[in-house]
Write a protein that holds these residues in place. Structure first.
Motif, mmCIF file in Angstrom:
data_model
loop_
_atom_site.group_PDB
_atom_site.id
_atom_site.type_symbol
_atom_site.label_atom_id
_atom_site.label_comp_id
_atom_site.label_asym_id
_atom_site.label_seq_id
_atom_site.Cartn_x
_atom_site.Cartn_y
_atom_site.Cartn_z
ATOM 1 N N TRP A 199 -3.831 -51.485 -20.263
ATOM 2 C CA TRP A 199 -4.786 -52.384 -20.830
ATOM 3 C C TRP A 199 -5.256 -53.427 -19.968
ATOM 4 O O TRP A 199 -6.480 -53.868 -19.741
ATOM 5 C CB TRP A 199 -4.579 -52.661 -22.298
ATOM 6 C CG TRP A 199 -5.686 -53.644 -23.001
ATOM 7 C CD1 TRP A 199 -6.863 -53.172 -23.242
ATOM 8 C CD2 TRP A 199 -5.535 -55.372 -22.947
ATOM 9 N NE1 TRP A 199 -7.518 -54.482 -24.037
ATOM 10 C CE2 TRP A 199 -6.866 -55.709 -23.422
ATOM 11 C CE3 TRP A 199 -4.650 -56.058 -22.607
ATOM 12 C CZ2 TRP A 199 -6.906 -56.962 -23.818
ATOM 13 C CZ3 TRP A 199 -4.649 -57.433 -22.731
ATOM 14 C CH2 TRP A 199 -5.862 -57.847 -23.347
ATOM 15 N N HIS A 201 5.083 -57.659 -20.201
ATOM 16 C CA HIS A 201 4.048 -56.642 -20.380
ATOM 17 C C HIS A 201 3.440 -57.018 -21.653
ATOM 18 O O HIS A 201 2.202 -56.848 -22.168
ATOM 19 C CB HIS A 201 4.172 -55.288 -20.403
ATOM 20 C CG HIS A 201 4.521 -54.660 -18.883
ATOM 21 N ND1 HIS A 201 4.046 -55.435 -17.986
ATOM 22 C CD2 HIS A 201 5.573 -54.115 -18.331
ATOM 23 C CE1 HIS A 201 4.495 -54.826 -16.390
ATOM 24 N NE2 HIS A 201 5.521 -53.954 -17.079
ATOM 25 N N VAL A 202 4.248 -57.431 -22.725
ATOM 26 C CA VAL A 202 3.900 -57.710 -24.384
ATOM 27 C C VAL A 202 3.703 -59.283 -24.416
ATOM 28 O O VAL A 202 3.568 -59.810 -25.330
ATOM 29 C CB VAL A 202 4.652 -57.191 -25.208
ATOM 30 C CG1 VAL A 202 4.955 -55.662 -25.148
ATOM 31 C CG2 VAL A 202 6.150 -57.747 -25.020
ATOM 32 N N GLU A 219 -5.390 -54.527 -31.113
ATOM 33 C CA GLU A 219 -4.578 -53.622 -30.388
ATOM 34 C C GLU A 219 -5.413 -52.541 -29.430
ATOM 35 O O GLU A 219 -6.272 -52.326 -29.559
ATOM 36 C CB GLU A 219 -3.769 -52.683 -31.464
ATOM 37 C CG GLU A 219 -4.796 -51.747 -32.214
ATOM 38 C CD GLU A 219 -3.784 -50.877 -33.228
ATOM 39 O OE1 GLU A 219 -2.525 -50.685 -33.107
ATOM 40 O OE2 GLU A 219 -4.211 -50.171 -33.956
ATOM 41 N N GLU A 259 1.221 -61.537 -23.845
ATOM 42 C CA GLU A 259 -0.047 -61.655 -24.608
ATOM 43 C C GLU A 259 -0.018 -61.668 -25.928
ATOM 44 O O GLU A 259 -0.563 -62.254 -26.696
ATOM 45 C CB GLU A 259 -1.014 -60.958 -23.956
ATOM 46 C CG GLU A 259 -2.425 -61.581 -24.260
ATOM 47 C CD GLU A 259 -3.685 -61.343 -23.569
ATOM 48 O OE1 GLU A 259 -4.710 -61.247 -23.909
ATOM 49 O OE2 GLU A 259 -3.282 -60.652 -22.466
ATOM 50 N N GLU A 260 1.123 -60.897 -26.440
ATOM 51 C CA GLU A 260 1.348 -60.770 -28.157
ATOM 52 C C GLU A 260 2.438 -61.633 -28.491
ATOM 53 O O GLU A 260 2.853 -61.329 -29.599
ATOM 54 C CB GLU A 260 1.422 -59.478 -28.471
ATOM 55 C CG GLU A 260 0.201 -58.606 -28.098
ATOM 56 C CD GLU A 260 0.195 -56.884 -28.253
ATOM 57 O OE1 GLU A 260 0.230 -56.445 -29.060
ATOM 58 O OE2 GLU A 260 0.942 -56.679 -26.991
ATOM 59 N N ARG A 288 0.196 -51.619 -23.077
ATOM 60 C CA ARG A 288 -0.497 -53.082 -22.524
ATOM 61 C C ARG A 288 -0.349 -53.175 -21.207
ATOM 62 O O ARG A 288 -1.662 -53.861 -20.729
ATOM 63 C CB ARG A 288 0.609 -54.205 -23.446
ATOM 64 C CG ARG A 288 0.446 -54.387 -24.659
ATOM 65 C CD ARG A 288 0.463 -53.260 -25.718
ATOM 66 N NE ARG A 288 0.381 -53.746 -27.012
ATOM 67 C CZ ARG A 288 0.356 -53.035 -28.071
ATOM 68 N NH1 ARG A 288 0.602 -51.529 -27.883
ATOM 69 N NH2 ARG A 288 0.325 -53.303 -29.300
ATOM 70 N N LEU A 344 -5.568 -59.723 -27.825
ATOM 71 C CA LEU A 344 -4.801 -58.963 -28.540
ATOM 72 C C LEU A 344 -4.246 -59.927 -29.788
ATOM 73 O O LEU A 344 -4.131 -61.438 -29.563
ATOM 74 C CB LEU A 344 -3.353 -58.555 -27.693
ATOM 75 C CG LEU A 344 -3.997 -57.482 -26.703
ATOM 76 C CD1 LEU A 344 -2.863 -57.006 -26.111
ATOM 77 C CD2 LEU A 344 -4.602 -56.393 -27.291
#
Length: 505
Positions: A344, A251-252, A366, A254-255, A341, A51
């Motif tokens: 995913w 959860h976010v 994304e 990795e971004e 996310r 991502l």
């Protein structure tokens, strides 16, 4: 059973290796020089950077802060709590279980968390619909607002689905746009907070007046019909719902840039801010509420709309209600980011059916297919509004229970199974970690009991809380998935060993 399926003593040369193209090969060092620290750390855990990674501390904070939405959460379940007595990521569940129970824990929590966050999205939309449809009562329109009326529930379902579409449509935007959405979400929540903390008490003082301190701090009620002690315990129904969602920063992650530090700070700061700001809001609402006969007699699916109309007038309450609805829409949008996310990430490890398709990443880096799955499942969950008038409270419980129990399971594993097997993170509780983890275990087990309980007694088919049934089905899916999924498809023992031994740069 887990011990026979997953030997506790396994060398890295003996175990199956990951086969998913989104997972890195443990034995291929690759071109580490071209990677930044986040990407190298992700690779050391067995994953490739898939991502986009451009969010910073504010976005990390906003993800959890908006997902918690302390004002909206308190308001949504306030009438339940005041009438009853007067508040992690699946991979870390696997880590907490160690090599012996890690895969089992991971599968169960993967199913719990993905279901919980998707249900969370759906229940938010129903809550927003309740705020809008409560205007029927305020403006004396000729249409039923009783949730036992199937005609009203049909309209409630249609409005909820429309709000879901509006909220999740923003999830299909370019990830770069989300910096603006995070800021808007945080701004609306703070606007909602200041409108309530300043405008509401002024309006109450000029209308029916404040409740006494004796009412706020000593008055008890039993609107649930439960035995006295359990009736008081059910007041924590409000707390249980409000505390769910603080892990969105994870959860976010990795971004998120410098994720190993930023995500931890985002989780802690958002939970701390929500607690500090949420406490005075609860006290304020108690002082500003009318007597309970009036509150429950407002005959609206969301009593706060009637309360605002009584104090702020028709024009003023519309402004407040717009802020409430916008807050819930952006709450749902940001929760959708975290939920998609999570879905995913679980699909990347092959836990879900059709994981290969769900884990595909678009050209803009994304998880577009995971967003589609989240949207579809949330839309189906909203259909439960139609058959039962207790669907809302069951949805709230169903959203909260798997998350709360996931927190508890991770705490159990960290306290009793792997207490000394983790390297200290760059930002941690240090020597206070184990005692606080044990406290968190007890607290979350207690909250799970509250969320499993019916909130109206005696229990009938119409008042039954279906969250234990939903929870049981989800747990069975997790166990079956663990049983039929071979080791090479998800979380080989080598990966657990890599995580336990990883040291941050």
């Amino acid at each position: 059973m887990a011990a026979t399926k997953q030997p506790s003593h396994t060398s890295e040369s003996d175990v199956a290796r990951p086969s998913n193209p989104l997972q890195s090969d443990f034995e291929d060092p690759g071109d580490d020089d071209s990677m930044d620290a986040d990407e190298r750390y992700l690779k050391s855990l067995g994953y490739k950077q898939s991502l986009h990674r451009q969010w910073k501390l504010f976005e990390s904070f906003s993800a959890s802060f908006a997902a918690l939405y302390f004002v909206g959460g308190i308001r949504t379940t306030f009438s339940i709590g005041v009438g009853a007595g007067g508040p992690a990521a699946y991979c870390w569940a696997a880590e907490s279980g160690g090599r012996r129970y890690g895969r089992l824990f991971g599968f169960i929590v993967a199913w719990w968390s993905t279901t919980a966050w998707t249900t969370f999205v759906a229940s938010n939309c129903q809550a927003a619909a309740n705020f809008l449809l409560s205007e029927i009562t305020v403006f004396n329109l000729s249409f039923p607002t009783d949730t036992t009326n199937v005609k009203f529930r049909a309209v409630q379902w249609i409005v909820s689905e429309a709000i879901l579409f509006i909220s999740l449509s923003m999830n299909y935007l370019d990830p770069k746009v989300y910096k603006t959405i995070f800021r808007l979400a945080t701004g609306i929540i703070m606007l909602d907070f200041f409108l309530n903390i300043i405008w509401l008490p002024i309006a109450v003082s000029k209308s029916y007046g404040f409740q006494s301190a004796e009412f706020v701090f000593t008055q008890t009620y039993n609107e649930t019909g439960a035995p006295p002690v359990w009736n008081w315990m059910l007041s924590y129904f409000v707390t249980a719902g409000v505390l769910v969602g603080f892990e969105a920063s994870g959860h976010v992650s990795e971004e998120t840039k410098n994720a190993s530090l930023t995500a931890a700070r985002g989780i802690f700061s958002s939970a701390f801010a929500s607690g500090i700001l949420g406490f005075p809001i609860v006290i304020l609402f108690l002082f500003c509420t009318p007597d309970l006969d009036t509150l429950y007699g407002l005959d609206a699916p969301q009593p706060f709309v009637g309360l605002y109309a009584m104090t702020l007038g028709r024009g003023g309450h519309v402004v407040m209600n717009i802020a409430c609805i916008l807050g819930l829409i952006f709450n749902t949008t940001v929760a959708g980011v975290a939920s998609s996310r999570l879905i995913w990430a679980v699909a990347r490890d092959g836990v879900l059916p059709f994981s290969g398709w769900i884990s595909a990443v678009s050209d803009k880096k994304e998880p577009r297919n995971a967003i589609i799955i989240m949207h579809a499942v949330a839309a189906l969950l909203l259909c439960t509004i139609l058959p039962s008038p207790v669907a809302f409270t069951s949805l709230v419980s169903a959203a909260g229970v798997p998350t709360i129990t996931a927190y508890a399971l991770i705490c159990f594993g960290r306290t009793f199974i792997t207490p000394n097997e983790f390297k200290h993170a760059r930002w941690s509780l240090g020597r206070f970690s184990r005692p606080l983890t044990f406290i968190a275990l007890i607290w979350n087990l207690y909250l799970a009991g509250v969320l499993f309980s019916p909130i109206e007694f005696p229990v009938t088919a119409d008042t039954f809380n279906y969250s234990p049934v939903i929870f049981g089905a989800i747990t069975i899916f997790g166990i079956v998935s663990w049983w039929i999924t071979p080791d090479e498809k998800w979380l080989p023992s080598a990966r657990l060993g890599k995580v336990h031994g990883t040291v941050e740069e």
